[in-house]
Scaffold this motif. Structure first.
Motif, PDB file in Angstrom:
ATOM      1  N   THR A  48      52.805 -42.445  54.961  1.00 30.63           N
ATOM      2  CA  THR A  48      53.019 -43.842  54.580  1.00 30.63           C
ATOM      3  C   THR A  48      51.826 -44.670  55.031  1.00 30.63           C
ATOM      4  N   LEU A  49      51.400 -45.541  54.122  1.00 27.47           N
ATOM      5  CA  LEU A  49      50.296 -46.462  54.418  1.00 27.47           C
ATOM      6  C   LEU A  49      50.910 -47.815  54.701  1.00 27.47           C
ATOM      7  N   MET A  50      50.690 -48.308  55.881  1.00 30.21           N
ATOM      8  CA  MET A  50      51.273 -49.603  56.236  1.00 30.21           C
ATOM      9  C   MET A  50      50.174 -50.590  56.568  1.00 30.21           C
ATOM     10  N   GLY A  51      50.572 -51.825  56.665  1.00 29.32           N
ATOM     11  CA  GLY A  51      49.596 -52.848  56.992  1.00 29.32           C
ATOM     12  C   GLY A  51      49.939 -54.135  56.286  1.00 29.32           C
ATOM     13  N   PRO A  52      49.369 -55.234  56.789  1.00 26.85           N
ATOM     14  CA  PRO A  52      49.671 -56.529  56.171  1.00 26.85           C
ATOM     15  C   PRO A  52      49.112 -56.618  54.752  1.00 26.85           C
ATOM     16  N   SER A  53      49.591 -57.586  54.052  1.00 25.71           N
ATOM     17  CA  SER A  53      49.124 -57.815  52.687  1.00 25.71           C
ATOM     18  C   SER A  53      47.623 -58.078  52.693  1.00 25.71           C
ATOM     19  N   GLY A  54      46.911 -57.470  51.775  1.00 31.31           N
ATOM     20  CA  GLY A  54      45.470 -57.672  51.684  1.00 31.31           C
ATOM     21  C   GLY A  54      44.679 -56.771  52.605  1.00 31.31           C
ATOM     22  N   SER A  55      45.333 -55.827  53.240  1.00 30.64           N
ATOM     23  CA  SER A  55      44.612 -54.976  54.194  1.00 30.64           C
ATOM     24  C   SER A  55      43.918 -53.799  53.502  1.00 30.64           C
ATOM     25  N   GLY A  56      44.156 -53.620  52.229  1.00 23.56           N
ATOM     26  CA  GLY A  56      43.441 -52.573  51.493  1.00 23.56           C
ATOM     27  C   GLY A  56      44.283 -51.349  51.170  1.00 23.56           C
ATOM     28  N   LYS A  57      45.586 -51.449  51.348  1.00 25.97           N
ATOM     29  CA  LYS A  57      46.468 -50.296  51.122  1.00 25.97           C
ATOM     30  C   LYS A  57      46.403 -49.821  49.666  1.00 25.97           C
ATOM     31  N   SER A  58      46.609 -50.765  48.738  1.00 28.69           N
ATOM     32  CA  SER A  58      46.600 -50.394  47.323  1.00 28.69           C
ATOM     33  C   SER A  58      45.241 -49.833  46.922  1.00 28.69           C
ATOM     34  N   THR A  59      44.194 -50.479  47.394  1.00 25.70           N
ATOM     35  CA  THR A  59      42.846 -50.036  47.056  1.00 25.70           C
ATOM     36  C   THR A  59      42.643 -48.576  47.471  1.00 25.70           C
ATOM     37  N   LEU A  60      43.048 -48.261  48.688  1.00 28.81           N
ATOM     38  CA  LEU A  60      42.899 -46.887  49.172  1.00 28.81           C
ATOM     39  C   LEU A  60      43.708 -45.918  48.303  1.00 28.81           C
ATOM     40  N   LEU A  61      44.949 -46.311  48.027  1.00 31.84           N
ATOM     41  CA  LEU A  61      45.818 -45.464  47.212  1.00 31.84           C
ATOM     42  C   LEU A  61      45.209 -45.221  45.824  1.00 31.84           C
ATOM     43  N   HIS A  62      44.672 -46.283  45.228  1.00 29.63           N
ATOM     44  CA  HIS A  62      44.079 -46.178  43.889  1.00 29.63           C
ATOM     45  C   HIS A  62      42.880 -45.233  43.880  1.00 29.63           C
ATOM     46  N   ILE A  63      42.096 -45.278  44.945  1.00 29.09           N
ATOM     47  CA  ILE A  63      40.920 -44.392  44.994  1.00 29.09           C
ATOM     48  C   ILE A  63      41.362 -42.935  45.131  1.00 29.09           C
ATOM     49  N   ILE A  64      42.353 -42.701  45.998  1.00 28.06           N
ATOM     50  CA  ILE A  64      42.850 -41.326  46.162  1.00 28.06           C
ATOM     51  C   ILE A  64      43.410 -40.806  44.829  1.00 28.06           C
ATOM     52  N   ALA A  65      44.087 -41.703  44.101  1.00 20.79           N
ATOM     53  CA  ALA A  65      44.744 -41.286  42.861  1.00 20.79           C
ATOM     54  C   ALA A  65      43.793 -41.257  41.673  1.00 20.79           C
ATOM     55  N   GLY A  66      42.539 -41.648  41.900  1.00 18.65           N
ATOM     56  CA  GLY A  66      41.554 -41.558  40.825  1.00 18.65           C
ATOM     57  C   GLY A  66      41.668 -42.619  39.754  1.00 18.65           C
ATOM     58  N   VAL A  67      42.176 -43.818  40.106  1.00 18.01           N
ATOM     59  CA  VAL A  67      42.140 -44.904  39.124  1.00 18.01           C
ATOM     60  C   VAL A  67      41.150 -45.991  39.540  1.00 18.01           C
ATOM     61  N   ASP A  68      40.561 -45.835  40.704  1.00 24.43           N
ATOM     62  CA  ASP A  68      39.571 -46.813  41.162  1.00 24.43           C
ATOM     63  C   ASP A  68      38.438 -46.028  41.828  1.00 24.43           C
ATOM     64  N   ARG A  69      37.286 -46.648  41.932  1.00 23.24           N
ATOM     65  CA  ARG A  69      36.148 -45.961  42.546  1.00 23.24           C
ATOM     66  C   ARG A  69      35.688 -46.710  43.788  1.00 23.24           C
ATOM     67  N   PRO A  70      35.289 -45.976  44.817  1.00 23.82           N
ATOM     68  CA  PRO A  70      34.811 -46.644  46.030  1.00 23.82           C
ATOM     69  C   PRO A  70      33.381 -47.137  45.830  1.00 23.82           C
ATOM     70  N   SER A  71      32.955 -48.046  46.685  1.00 25.75           N
ATOM     71  CA  SER A  71      31.554 -48.488  46.644  1.00 25.75           C
ATOM     72  C   SER A  71      30.670 -47.407  47.239  1.00 25.75           C
ATOM     73  N   SER A  72      31.184 -46.739  48.277  1.00 24.60           N
ATOM     74  CA  SER A  72      30.464 -45.586  48.818  1.00 24.60           C
ATOM     75  C   SER A  72      31.452 -44.714  49.584  1.00 24.60           C
ATOM     76  N   GLY A  73      31.013 -43.531  49.953  1.00 26.11           N
ATOM     77  CA  GLY A  73      31.899 -42.603  50.633  1.00 26.11           C
ATOM     78  C   GLY A  73      32.450 -41.585  49.656  1.00 26.11           C
ATOM     79  N   SER A  74      33.182 -40.614  50.185  1.00 28.10           N
ATOM     80  CA  SER A  74      33.703 -39.577  49.301  1.00 28.10           C
ATOM     81  C   SER A  74      35.199 -39.408  49.491  1.00 28.10           C
ATOM     82  N   CYS A  75      35.831 -38.897  48.447  1.00 30.03           N
ATOM     83  CA  CYS A  75      37.253 -38.621  48.501  1.00 30.03           C
ATOM     84  C   CYS A  75      37.500 -37.308  47.778  1.00 30.03           C
TER      85      CYS A  75
END
Ligand SMILES: Nc1ncnc2c1ncn2[C@@H]1O[C@H](COP(=O)(O)OP(=O)(O)O)[C@@H](O)[C@H]1O
Ligand SMILES: [Mg+2]
Lengths: 234, 382
Positions: A48-75
């Protein structure tokens, strides 16, 4: 016991995230949604990914799921660097490897529960008999085999969400991602959904990653990570 | 469920909008085809093949000014002319008609006219009877049928141009010309009733060959240059066009309206499709998320837009086809319109417009879908 532990230890994590950054450019200002995240997720985990609103939870999930791309780094997911796939490869990869459950408006309103679940299978080469069997199995797994001919508006919110889980399952992906799947549900329906997700990881060996800000929901997971301003906080 | 079934369900989700947009496409395409039919009706006589051989010689001042009958001797010496006859529009109101007679009557020299109406099919003995009887006439089959006339009947006219009310005996019925409606009678008969004024309305000339026709026209114009009755010779084609010069404007008008119709149609379909897709933005994002590729989503949009436009096409073009080819327009329009038919070319044109519409209407939503990422799509409505 020890041998099993060793074996589990030796197995590669299904998700390997290294130094992941996501920066949004808003005019002059840079918004850092993810600030150097590194994270391993083991096969069969219910993270489970927790954290306050705007902390980047959805963004992280989207990158793992391959619907968004990171600015840098690998997954890497199952050894494949999803950040390196092109659009069409990614679509194909998602179809085979990822099941999605979103917070709301998950289903296509003009399709019945059955047809909604069948949707991802239209992209495969399965025969209609095989398709039917898989849809049926998925609907049974979420306990809605008797509602297959209902349209989304004829279902309760909890039932809709379970149909969405069935759709996420139907292609037999190894990864299930859910972004606040219980956010709009009453506690009883939420419990149903969480129990299903939990059993998916426990008995079907699926890796489930769920975003939530509800500690009670997080309790269903096998591990919880906290995000704070784009960084892991523990 | 199949992909086709999925597309159909999407298209049918808003039935009222579907009905309205299909209807608007259908009505516009109906209008478009009807305009093409009207346009063809107006331009048809000009495209008649035999008419490119025939030349009309009229007074240069105006069509209403007569020409001296003695010009015949000059004309007969002009090379390249195969036949020539006086040709005077009588302007008669047929007995029984109230204000308007839907066929023309021409005073001609029958013997000289035969080579000019080679496309007319008339039995030999009827022609002979016509040549023999000064008060006789031949009638086009369409007029004969319309008024229930047969050989031996008499036709009475009041002229709206000449102080001579004439009665003809029908001795022949012809068919096979571009316009089987006219009545041809003896110029001599008209001359006598008017006290032999020595004038004709126009000359009707047949050139020896199509190649020579323009030369003949030039020679005729030249022959009477600086004479007391200068003439203007022009091909029948040009003459008909000039005679109804306002039809030229109507042609432009019709083309203009057609363009406007297509444009309005485009706006309607484009906005309908954009609306239909915008409503489904989040759904399209979900489809993307579960593995549908861009080209598959394009195919959905295109199929829906195409289907909508084509359905409108079937109803509109089909409706026009059915209406034009099943109604007796000739009767309904008092014989003013002859053909009023939807040709395969017009059907093709209508469907091409529909197909083009389908593609263009799909373009904007496709671009938006291509530009929007899953994440952006999911954010809408959230
Ligand atoms: N398209 C975007 N443009 C600019 N900033 C964005 C965009 N998407 C997300 N953000 C920002 O990134 C941060 C993390 O967003 P998100 O991952 O949606 O947070 P959470 O899901 O934890 O609420 C937030 O500060 C948000 O404002
Ligand atoms: Mg979020």
């Amino acid at each position: 016991m020890f041998v099993r532990f060793m074996a589990a230890e030796a197995e590669e994590p299904i998700v390997q995230i290294r130094e992941l950054f996501k920066v949004y450019q808003q005019g002059e200002i840079n918004v850092t949604a993810l600030n150097g995240i590194s994270l391993d997720i083991a096969r069969g985990e219910f993270l489970t990914l927790m954290g306050p609103s705007g902390s980047g939870k959805s963004t992280l999930l989207h990158i793992i799921a391959g619907v968004d791309r990171p600015s840098s780094g690998s997954c890497h997911v199952q050894g494949i660097d999803v950040t390196a796939l092109n659009e069409s490869e990614l679509a194909d990869w998602r179809n085979h490897n990822v099941g999605f459950v979103f917070q709301t408006f998950n289903l296509i309103p003009v399709l019945t529960a059955y047809e909604n679940v069948e949707l991802p299978l239209l992209l495969t080469r399965l025969s209609s008999g095989e398709r039917r069997r898989q849809v049926q199995t998925a609907l049974e797994l979420v306990g809605l085999a008797d509602r297959q001919h209902h349209l989304p508006r004829q279902l309760s919110g909890g039932q809709e969400q379970r149909v969405a889980i069935a759709r996420a399952l139907v292609t037999d992906p190894s990864l299930i991602v859910a972004d606040e799947p219980t956010g709009n549900l009453d506690s009883h329906s939420a419990q149903d959904v969480l129990t299903i997700l939990q059993s998916l990881s426990r008995s079907a060996g699926k890796t489930v990653i769920m975003v939530t800000h509800d500690p009670k929901a997080a309790a269903y997971g096998s591990r919880s990570v906290h995000l704070e301003k784009g960084e892991l906080s523990n | 469920m199949t992909l086709t079934g999925f597309i159909a369900k999407n298209a049918l989700r808003n039935k009222r909008r579907l009905v309205l947009s299909v209807t608007s496409v259908a009505v516009s395409l109906f209008l478009l085809v009807a305009l093409q039919v009207a346009l063809r009706e107006l331009t048809n006589p000009i495209n008649d093949e035999g008419s490119s051989l025939r030349i009309i010689v009229r007074n240069k001042v105006s069509l209403a000014q007569p020409l001296p009958a003695r010009q015949l001797q000059v004309l007969e010496r002009i090379p390249g002319i195969a036949a020539i006859t006086p040709f005077t529009f009588y302007g008669g109101l047929y007995k029984g008609d109230e204000k308007f007679t839907s066929f023309a009557q021409f005073a001609v020299d029958p013997a000289r006219t035969l080579p000019l109406i080679t496309d007319a099919k008339v039995p030999r003995e009827q022609l002979e009877a016509w040549l023999a009887d000064r008060t006789s006439c031949i009638v086009g089959k369409m007029t004969a049928e319309r008024y229930g006339l047969k050989i031996g009947d008499r036709m009475q006219f009041t002229s709206q141009l000449y102080p001579a009310d004439l009665e003809f005996k029908i001795v022949g019925i012809y068919e096979g010309t571009a316009d089987d409606r006219n009545v041809f009678f003896h110029h001599k008969y008209l001359d006598e009733s008017l006290g032999n004024p020595g004038t004709v309305g126009t000359w009707w000339v047949r050139a020896a060959s199509i190649e020579e026709a323009p030369l003949v026209t030039a020679r005729i114009n030249q022959a009477f240059a600086n004479s007391s009755a200068e003439v203007r010779a022009e091909s029948e084609r040009a003459f008909v066009l000039g005679f109804v010069s306002m039809w030229g404007n109507i042609q432009n008008l019709i083309s203009g309206i057609s363009v406007v119709v297509v444009f309005a149609l485009l706006l309607v379909t484009v906005s309908t499709m954009s609306m239909a897709i915008r409503e489904r933005f989040r759904e399209l994002a979900i489809l993307k998320a579960i593995g549908f590729r861009r080209r598959e989503l394009f195919a959905f949009i295109l199929a829906e837009s195409f289907g909508l436009a084509l359905l409108g096409g079937v109803l509109g073009v089909g409706g026009a086809y059915f209406l034009c080819n099943s109604l007796d327009i000739q009767k309904l329009s008092n014989g003013l319109f002859l053909l009023f038919e939807v040709t395969p070319r017009m059907v093709g044109f209508g469907f091409s417009v529909a197909a083009l519409l389908g593609v263009l209407a799909a373009a904007a939503p496709m671009i938006t879908v291509a530009r929007t990422s899953v994440v952006e799509g999911l954010k809408t409505l959230d």
